[in-house]
Design a protein around this motif. Structure first.
Motif, PDB file in Angstrom:
ATOM      1  N   TYR A  16      32.658  36.413  44.991  1.00 61.49           N
ATOM      2  CA  TYR A  16      31.334  35.797  45.069  1.00 61.49           C
ATOM      3  C   TYR A  16      31.501  34.292  45.280  1.00 61.49           C
ATOM      4  CZ  TYR A  16      29.611  40.116  42.950  1.00 61.49           C
ATOM      5  OH  TYR A  16      29.308  41.425  42.684  1.00 61.49           O
ATOM      6  N   ALA A  32      35.831  38.648  41.568  1.00 66.56           N
ATOM      7  CA  ALA A  32      35.457  39.702  40.615  1.00 66.56           C
ATOM      8  C   ALA A  32      36.317  40.950  40.798  1.00 66.56           C
ATOM      9  CB  ALA A  32      33.982  40.047  40.787  1.00 66.56           C
ATOM     10  N   SER A  52      34.522  43.966  29.182  1.00 68.13           N
ATOM     11  CA  SER A  52      33.390  43.407  29.897  1.00 68.13           C
ATOM     12  C   SER A  52      33.847  42.220  30.753  1.00 68.13           C
ATOM     13  CB  SER A  52      32.372  42.943  28.849  1.00 68.13           C
ATOM     14  OG  SER A  52      31.278  42.391  29.493  1.00 68.13           O
ATOM     15  N   GLY A  53      33.395  42.187  31.993  1.00 70.40           N
ATOM     16  CA  GLY A  53      33.702  41.054  32.871  1.00 70.40           C
ATOM     17  C   GLY A  53      34.962  41.240  33.697  1.00 70.40           C
ATOM     18  N   CYS A  54      35.642  42.385  33.573  1.00 72.05           N
ATOM     19  CA  CYS A  54      36.903  42.539  34.328  1.00 72.05           C
ATOM     20  C   CYS A  54      36.647  43.002  35.764  1.00 72.05           C
ATOM     21  CB  CYS A  54      37.867  43.471  33.602  1.00 72.05           C
ATOM     22  SG  CYS A  54      37.357  45.183  33.679  1.00 72.05           S
ATOM     23  N   GLY A  55      35.406  43.349  36.089  1.00 71.78           N
ATOM     24  CA  GLY A  55      35.091  43.667  37.491  1.00 71.78           C
ATOM     25  C   GLY A  55      34.765  45.124  37.762  1.00 71.78           C
ATOM     26  N   LYS A  56      34.552  45.917  36.715  1.00 72.64           N
ATOM     27  CA  LYS A  56      34.323  47.350  36.918  1.00 72.64           C
ATOM     28  C   LYS A  56      33.042  47.628  37.718  1.00 72.64           C
ATOM     29  CE  LYS A  56      34.068  48.170  32.484  1.00 72.64           C
ATOM     30  NZ  LYS A  56      34.130  46.799  31.942  1.00 72.64           N
ATOM     31  N   SER A  57      31.937  46.986  37.295  1.00 75.78           N
ATOM     32  CA  SER A  57      30.663  47.268  37.976  1.00 75.78           C
ATOM     33  C   SER A  57      30.685  46.757  39.406  1.00 75.78           C
ATOM     34  CB  SER A  57      29.500  46.605  37.240  1.00 75.78           C
ATOM     35  OG  SER A  57      29.365  47.185  35.983  1.00 75.78           O
ATOM     36  N   THR A  58      31.347  45.619  39.609  1.00 75.85           N
ATOM     37  CA  THR A  58      31.441  45.085  40.975  1.00 75.85           C
ATOM     38  C   THR A  58      32.248  46.049  41.838  1.00 75.85           C
ATOM     39  OG1 THR A  58      31.403  42.869  40.038  1.00 75.85           O
ATOM     40  CG2 THR A  58      32.106  43.061  42.323  1.00 75.85           C
ATOM     41  N   PRO A 296      37.116  34.627  36.477  1.00 73.69           N
ATOM     42  CA  PRO A 296      37.705  35.044  37.756  1.00 73.69           C
ATOM     43  C   PRO A 296      37.649  33.941  38.809  1.00 73.69           C
ATOM     44  CG  PRO A 296      35.544  36.052  37.468  1.00 73.69           C
ATOM     45  CD  PRO A 296      35.807  35.261  36.216  1.00 73.69           C
TER      46      PRO A 296
HETATM   47  N1  LIG Z   1      26.658  37.757  41.732  1.00 72.86           N
HETATM   48  C1  LIG Z   1      27.700  37.208  41.106  1.00 72.86           C
HETATM   49  N2  LIG Z   1      28.056  35.905  41.336  1.00 72.86           N
HETATM   50  C2  LIG Z   1      29.124  35.347  40.713  1.00 72.86           C
HETATM   51  N3  LIG Z   1      29.913  35.996  39.832  1.00 72.86           N
HETATM   52  C3  LIG Z   1      29.612  37.274  39.564  1.00 72.86           C
HETATM   53  C4  LIG Z   1      28.495  37.956  40.174  1.00 72.86           C
HETATM   54  N4  LIG Z   1      28.465  39.239  39.697  1.00 72.86           N
HETATM   55  C5  LIG Z   1      29.499  39.351  38.834  1.00 72.86           C
HETATM   56  N5  LIG Z   1      30.179  38.186  38.755  1.00 72.86           N
HETATM   57  C6  LIG Z   1      31.369  37.903  37.930  1.00 72.86           C
HETATM   58  O1  LIG Z   1      32.357  38.845  38.274  1.00 72.86           O
HETATM   59  C7  LIG Z   1      33.073  39.246  37.115  1.00 72.86           C
HETATM   60  C8  LIG Z   1      33.059  40.755  37.013  1.00 72.86           C
HETATM   61  O2  LIG Z   1      31.757  41.199  36.687  1.00 72.86           O
HETATM   62  P1  LIG Z   1      31.397  42.750  36.487  1.00 72.86           P
HETATM   63  O3  LIG Z   1      29.965  42.856  36.070  1.00 72.86           O
HETATM   64  O4  LIG Z   1      31.822  43.508  37.680  1.00 72.86           O
HETATM   65  O5  LIG Z   1      32.355  43.140  35.256  1.00 72.86           O
HETATM   66  P2  LIG Z   1      32.298  44.435  34.345  1.00 72.86           P
HETATM   67  O6  LIG Z   1      33.712  44.760  34.036  1.00 72.86           O
HETATM   68  O7  LIG Z   1      31.497  45.494  35.004  1.00 72.86           O
HETATM   69  O8  LIG Z   1      31.581  43.906  33.063  1.00 72.86           O
HETATM   70  P3  LIG Z   1      30.320  44.541  32.290  1.00 72.86           P
HETATM   71  O9  LIG Z   1      30.854  45.789  31.637  1.00 72.86           O
HETATM   72  O10 LIG Z   1      29.939  43.471  31.304  1.00 72.86           O
HETATM   73  O11 LIG Z   1      29.271  44.809  33.331  1.00 72.86           O
HETATM   74  C9  LIG Z   1      32.426  38.547  35.933  1.00 72.86           C
HETATM   75  O12 LIG Z   1      33.186  37.397  35.623  1.00 72.86           O
HETATM   76  C10 LIG Z   1      31.081  38.165  36.454  1.00 72.86           C
HETATM   77  O13 LIG Z   1      30.619  36.973  35.835  1.00 72.86           O
END
Ligand SMILES: Nc1ncnc2c1ncn2[C@@H]1O[C@H](COP(=O)(O)OP(=O)(O)OP(=O)(O)O)[C@@H](O)[C@H]1O
Length: 447
Positions: A16, A32, A52-58, A296
Motif C-alpha cells: 500500500y 502488507a 493481527s497485522g501480519c497480512g492475512k486479510s490482505t 510493514p
Molecule cells: N489500506 C491500507 N493502507 C495501508 N496499510 C494497510 C492497509 N490495509 C492494511 N494495511 C496494513 O497492512 C498490514 C497487514 O494488515 P492485515 O489487515 O492484512 O493484517 P491481518 O493479519 O489480517 O490482521 P487482522 O487480523 O488484525 O485483520 C497492517 O500493518 C495494516 O496496517
C-alpha cells in the motif's frame, strides 16, 4: 482431470503506498503481503495463521481479487480451467490477477469469501432468503420459484430452517447469521472458499458448531478452502495444512500434524506455546511474544522476526544464556531507538521528597537491568564488560556512546535473509538456524 492444485499463489505482493503532503507524494509503502507462495490442492483446507497485522486479510482479499495485488500470480485451476499451460510470453491463462470482465465474473462465481462479521455480507433491509437468492439472480437465474427452492434447501443444509427465508438478519444470533453467510457463499456452488476468521467474532460456546459445519460442508461440497485465523487451536480443528505468516511473509508451511508436532520456526513455536493444554501433566513452556508485529513500512532487516525471536542466533564472540542474549539485543535496539531515558528513571525512583539527582548511577543501572530482564552479571565476561560500559554511558547521559558500545552486539539474523529449509513432505521453514543445522549435518550417504 489433472493433478494441478486448485490454487497456486506465487510470489504474491500487496504494497500500500504511503503518501504525504497535499500532492500525495509517495514516500514509502506498507508491504502488507511481501512475496508469499503456496498451493492448495483440490478438496484441501490450507490454514493461514499469524498475529493481527501480519497480512492475512490482505492476502485473502488479494487472492480472491477483492483488491488488486501489486505483483505475483494467483493461478486458479477451478471452473473447468484444469490442464492449461503457460502462454509463450510466460503468463498463465488462469492467472486471476489478469482476469477481466467475463473471466472475472466467472471467477466470482467459482470462488467465494466468508468474513469474520457475517452482518457485513447481509443487507439488513433484505430478508435473508432474498440476500442469498440475490447471488443466483446476479448470475442469471431468472426463475424466482427455482431460486427460492435452492435457497430453502441450502438454509436447511447449513443447519437452519427453510421457514427462515422471509425473516430479516436482525432476528438471528451471530452464529445463525454466520450460517446464513455460509449459505450465501455456497449458493453458486463454488469450488474455492476463503474464510477470513469465520468464528472469531462468535461466542465461544458456538464456535465448535460452526467449525464442524464448515468441515461437513467442505466435504459435502468437495470444496477447497483457505482458512484464515490468528488462533492455532482453531487451525488444528479445520486445516489439512498450515502456513504461518509473519510480517508479510510465510515463515513455515506444512501438514498441520507435522507443524504442530515438530514446529521448525521459532515464531510457530511461540504461537503453539500459547495454546492452553487441557493435560496438566504436559509441561509446555509458554514463550512470550513480546511487543507487537513491527510496521510493514520498514520491516527489520535480515529475518523479519529477529527483533522478537527467543532463539535469535548469538554472535560467535559470545557464549551466554539465550534469554540474556535476547535481552541484550532488545536493550540495544531500545537504546538505539532513543526509547531509554535514565532521567525518567531517576524522577520515578526519587519520589516526591528527594531530588532526582540524588539517585545514584548505580541505582539507575540496576533499574535498567531489571527493566530489560538483564541479570546482575552476565555469564560471558566480555559481554558483561560491554554492557557495563554502555550502562555507565547511559547513566551519565552519553547516549551516543551507549549506542555505539551496544552496537558490538550483533546477530547473523539481522544481516542475512533466511532461505527455505526442506524438512520433508512439503514441510518448509525459513529460519537461519535451520539452514546452519542443515549445513552442519551433511545428509547420510545413500548406501
Ligand atoms: N489500506 C491500507 N493502507 C495501508 N496499510 C494497510 C492497509 N490495509 C492494511 N494495511 C496494513 O497492512 C498490514 C497487514 O494488515 P492485515 O489487515 O492484512 O493484517 P491481518 O493479519 O489480517 O490482521 P487482522 O487480523 O488484525 O485483520 C497492517 O500493518 C495494516 O496496517
Amino acid at each position: 482431470m489433472t493433478d494441478d492444485p486448485i490454487v497456486s499463489v506465487r510470489n504474491l505482493k500487496k504494497h500500500y503506498p504511503i503518501t504525504e503532503g497535499i500532492l500525495s507524494r509517495q514516500v514509502g509503502a506498507a508491504k502488507a503481503v511481501d512475496g508469499i507462495s503456496f498451493d492448495i490442492a483440490e478438496g484441501e483446507t490450507l490454514g493461514l495463521v499469524g498475529e493481527s497485522g501480519c497480512g492475512k486479510s490482505t492476502a485473502a482479499s488479494s487472492i480472491i481479487r477483492l483488491e488488486d495485488p501489486t505483483d505475483g500470480e494467483v493461478i486458479f485451476n477451478g471452473g473447468g480451467r484444469q490442464g492449461r499451460t503457460r502462454n509463450s510470453d510466460g503468463t498463465h491463462p488462469n492467472d486471476i490477477t489478469k482476469f477481466q470482465d467475463e473471466e472475472l465474473k466467472a471467477f466470482r462465481r467459482d470462488a467465494q469469501m466468508i468474513f469474520q462479521d457475517p452482518s457485513s455480507s447481509l443487507d439488513p433491509r433484505m430478508t435473508v432468503g432474498s440476500s442469498v437468492a440475490e447471488m443466483l439472480l446476479v448470475h442469471g437465474m431468472t426463475d424466482k420459484q427455482r431460486r427460492r427452492e435452492i435457497v430453502e434447501d441450502l438454509l436447511e443444509r447449513v443447519g437452519l430452517s427453510a421457514d427462515y427465508y422471509d425473516r430479516y438478519p436482525h432476528e438471528f444470533s451471530g452464529g445463525q447469521k454466520q450460517r446464513i453467510a455460509m449459505a450465501r457463499a455456497l449458493v453458486l456452488n463454488p469450488e474455492f472458499i476463503v474464510a477470513d476468521e469465520p468464528v472469531s467474532a462468535l461466542d465461544v460456546s458456538i464456535r465448535a458448531e460452526i467449525l464442524s459445519l464448515l468441515n461437513d460442508i467442505q466435504e459435502e461440497f468437495g470444496l477447497s478452502m483457505l482458512f484464515i485465523s490468528h488462533d492455532m487451536s482453531v487451525i488444528r480443528e479445520v486445516c489439512d495444512r498450515v502456513a504461518v505468516m509473519y510480517l508479510g511473509e510465510i515463515v513455515e508451511i506444512g501438514d498441520t500434524e507435522d507443524v504442530f508436532s515438530d514446529p521448525q520456526h521459532p515464531y510457530t513455536e511461540a504461537l503453539l506455546s500459547a495454546i492452553p493444554t487441557p493435560d496438566p501433566t504436559v509441561d509446555r513452556k509458554n514463550i512470550e511474544l513480546k511487543g507487537t508485529v513491527p510496521s510493514p513500512i520498514s520491516p527489520p532487516s535480515g529475518c523479519r522476526f529477529h527483533t522478537r525471536c527467543h532463539r535469535v542466533i548469538q554472535s560467535d564472540e559470545y557464549d551466554l544464556e539465550q534469554e540474556h542474549w535476547r535481552a541484550l539485543l532488545t536493550f540495544r535496539d531500545r537504546v538505539r531507538g532513543g526509547e531509554v531515558d535514565p532521567d525518567s528513571i531517576r524522577t520515578a525512583l526519587s519520589g516526591e521528597e528527594r531530588d532526582p539527582s540524588d539517585v545514584t548511577d548505580e541505582t539507575v543501572k540496576s533499574e535498567l537491568r531489571t527493566e530489560f530482564d538483564l541479570p546482575e552479571r552476565i555469564s560471558d565476561a566480555d559481554a558483561e564488560s560491554t554492557l557495563e560500559t554502555a550502562l555507565d554511558a547511559l547513566a551519565e547521559g552519553r547516549f551516543d556512546d551507549a549506542t555505539e558500545t551496544l552496537s558490538t552486539f550483533s546477530t547473523p539474523c539481522e544481516k542475512e535473509e533466511p532461505g527455505e529449509t526442506d524438512h520433508g513432505d512439503g514441510h518448509l521453514s525459513s529460519c537461519l538456524r535451520n539452514q546452519s543445522e542443515v549445513r552442519a549435518e551433511p545428509a547420510p550417504a545413500d548406501d
